[in-house]
Design a protein around this motif. Structure first.
Motif, short mmCIF file in Angstrom:
data_model
loop_
_atom_site.label_atom_id
_atom_site.label_comp_id
_atom_site.label_asym_id
_atom_site.label_seq_id
_atom_site.Cartn_x
_atom_site.Cartn_y
_atom_site.Cartn_z
N PHE A 4 0.75 -1.23 0.29
CA PHE A 4 -0.08 -0.48 -0.11
C PHE A 4 1.18 1.40 0.09
CE2 PHE A 4 -2.10 3.79 2.30
CZ PHE A 4 -3.55 3.08 1.43
N ARG A 5 1.98 1.18 0.79
CA ARG A 5 2.88 2.50 0.42
C ARG A 5 3.25 2.72 -0.45
NH1 ARG A 5 6.67 2.63 6.20
NH2 ARG A 5 6.95 3.99 5.12
N VAL B 115 2.40 1.21 -3.67
CA VAL B 115 1.16 2.41 -4.18
C VAL B 115 0.77 3.44 -4.10
CG1 VAL B 115 -0.92 2.00 -5.43
CG2 VAL B 115 0.18 -0.12 -4.84
N ARG B 116 0.42 3.77 -2.63
CA ARG B 116 0.71 4.75 -2.90
C ARG B 116 1.60 6.15 -2.77
NH1 ARG B 116 1.46 6.67 3.50
NH2 ARG B 116 3.28 6.49 2.75
N ASP B 117 2.80 6.40 -2.30
CA ASP B 117 4.55 6.91 -2.87
C ASP B 117 4.01 7.03 -4.78
OD1 ASP B 117 4.67 6.72 -0.75
OD2 ASP B 117 6.25 5.45 -0.22
N GLY C 163 2.13 7.54 -6.54
CA GLY C 163 0.01 7.93 -6.69
C GLY C 163 -1.05 7.20 -7.82
N ILE D 73 -3.13 5.96 -5.12
CA ILE D 73 -4.52 5.23 -5.34
C ILE D 73 -5.69 5.29 -5.91
CG2 ILE D 73 -5.72 6.47 -3.20
CD1 ILE D 73 -3.41 3.70 -2.47
N ASN D 74 -6.47 4.79 -6.03
CA ASN D 74 -8.23 4.88 -6.20
C ASN D 74 -7.81 4.75 -8.38
OD1 ASN D 74 -10.96 5.75 -6.89
ND2 ASN D 74 -10.54 7.82 -6.65
N SER D 75 -6.71 3.84 -8.79
CA SER D 75 -6.25 3.72 -9.21
C SER D 75 -6.58 2.54 -9.95
CB SER D 75 -5.08 3.98 -9.88
OG SER D 75 -4.35 3.86 -11.41
N GLY E 239 -3.13 0.42 -9.95
CA GLY E 239 -2.05 0.11 -8.24
C GLY E 239 -3.23 -1.15 -8.33
N LEU F 114 -7.60 0.21 -2.21
CA LEU F 114 -7.25 1.29 -2.88
C LEU F 114 -8.58 2.53 -3.85
CD1 LEU F 114 -4.21 -0.78 -4.09
CD2 LEU F 114 -4.20 0.56 -2.59
N THR G 298 -11.40 4.18 -3.97
CA THR G 298 -11.98 4.78 -3.65
C THR G 298 -13.63 5.37 -3.77
OG1 THR G 298 -10.73 6.74 -3.73
CG2 THR G 298 -10.95 5.14 -1.52
#
Length: 278
Positions: free
Chosen positions: A129-130, A132-134, A136, A138-140, A143, A219, A221
C-alpha cells in the motif's frame, strides 16, 4: 464375482460413503443459493430450504439494475483480464529463462520466486500500500493491477517452470537444428506446450483475483470503480433482509468463474498432474 473382488468392493464402501457425505455438504449451500435466488422474499422467510413455489426472475432484474452490475462486471473483467494476461506472460518468460539457463543462479532465482507462494498477501499489504501510495496510484486501476501481478507471479513461475521442464529435449534440439532462435523456442515450443499450466494458473489465480475484496476495497475509493465483490457488499447493505435479491446477486457474480472452470477443465486437470508422473 469371486471373494477377492467382493472384499475389494467392501473395502471401498466406507471411502465412497465419506465422499458422498462430503459432496452433499459442499453442494447443499450452492443448492440453497440457487433456489433462494428464484424465490420472492416472503417465500424465503416462510420456506427457506424448500423448492420455490412461485419461481421468479425479478430478483435477478432488481439485483442487476440496483447494484449496477454492468459497471461492476466491466471493472472486474478489466482488472482480472489485464492482471492475469500480464502475469501469465511475465511468469512464462521467467519460467522459460529459468528452465533454459539451468545454473545455480537460475535455481536460486526460482526458489526465491517460488518462496513468495508462502507469503500471505495480507502480510505484505502494508508495504505494498505504501508503494502504491508513493507512486500516486491510489484510486487507480493501475495500482490494483500491479498488486495482482506481483501476487500472481510466484505461483505462476512455480507452476510453469515445473511444466516446461517436461518438454522433451528432442523437440527442442530439432527446433534448434531447424534454425529456431531463443525467443522462437519460447513462442513456438515451450509456451504452446505449457497450455495446461497456463489454464491451471488462470483458474486458480484468476478466481482469487475475481473474488478478491481486500485490495479493491482498500485502493479504489471511487464508487464508480467498485468491483463485483465490493459492489455486492454495498448492495447487501441496502437489501439487508431481502435474501432473494442478495442470492441472485451472488449467483450472477459466480457464473463467470463456473464457466471458466467448465471450459478450462481439461487443461486444468492436466496442469494439476504436471510433474506427478515421470
Amino acid at each position: 464375482m469371486n471373494s477377492r473382488t467382493a472384499t475389494r468392493l467392501l473395502r471401498r464402501v466406507p471411502v465412497n460413503v465419506l465422499l458422498i457425505v462430503l459432496s452433499i455438504l459442499m453442494i447443499y449451500p450452492l443448492v440453497i443459493i440457487v433456489i433462494t435466488a428464484f424465490k420472492p422474499n416472503l417465500e424465503v422467510l416462510t420456506n427457506p430450504t424448500g423448492l420455490p413455489i412461485s419461481p421468479t426472475f425479478d430478483n435477478f432484474v432488481t439485483s442487476w439494475n440496483e447494484a449496477n452490475f454492468t459497471n461492476l462486471f466491466a471493472n472486474s473483467i478489466l482488472l482480472t483480464l489485464v492482471s492475469m494476461t500480464v502475469a501469465t506472460f511475465v511468469a512464462a518468460l521467467a519460467s522459460y529463462a529459468i528452465v533454459r539457463q539451468a545454473t545455480k543462479i537460475g535455481s536460486g532465482i526460482y526458489l526465491l520466486l517460488a518462496a513468495g507462494i508462502f507469503l500471505p498477501m495480507q502480510l505484505a499489504l502494508v508495504p505494498q500500500f505504501r508503494v502504491v501510495r508513493d507512486l500516486g496510484l491510489i484510486n487507480s486501476y493501475a495500482g490494483v493491477i500491479l498488486l495482482y501481478i506481483a501476487g500472481a507471479l510466484p505461483f505462476g513461475v512455480f507452476l510453469m517452470a515445473a511444466f516446461m521442464r517436461q518438454v522433451p529435449r528432442e523437440i527442442v534440439e530439432a527446433a534448434v537444428i531447424d534454425g529456431a532462435g531463443y525467443f522462437q523456442l519460447f513462442w513456438r515450443i515451450f509456451f504452446p506446450l505449457a497450455r495446461p499450466a497456463v489454464a491451471t494458473f488462470w483458474v486458480l489465480q484468476g478466481v482469487g483475483v475475481w473474488n478478491d475484496y481486500l485490495v479493491p476495497q482498500l485502493l479504489l475509493t471511487d464508487p464508480g470503480k467498485r468491483t463485483l465483490t465490493t459492489g455486492v457488499l454495498y448492495f447487501k447493505a441496502q437489501y439487508l433482509a431481502d435474501w432473494g435479491n442478495i442470492m441472485a446477486a451472488v449467483l450472477i457474480m459466480s457464473l463467470p468463474i463456473l464457466l471458466l472452470f467448465v471450459f478450462a477443465q481439461r487443461y486444468f486437470v492436466s496442469g494439476l498432474y504436471a510433474g506427478a508422473v515421470k
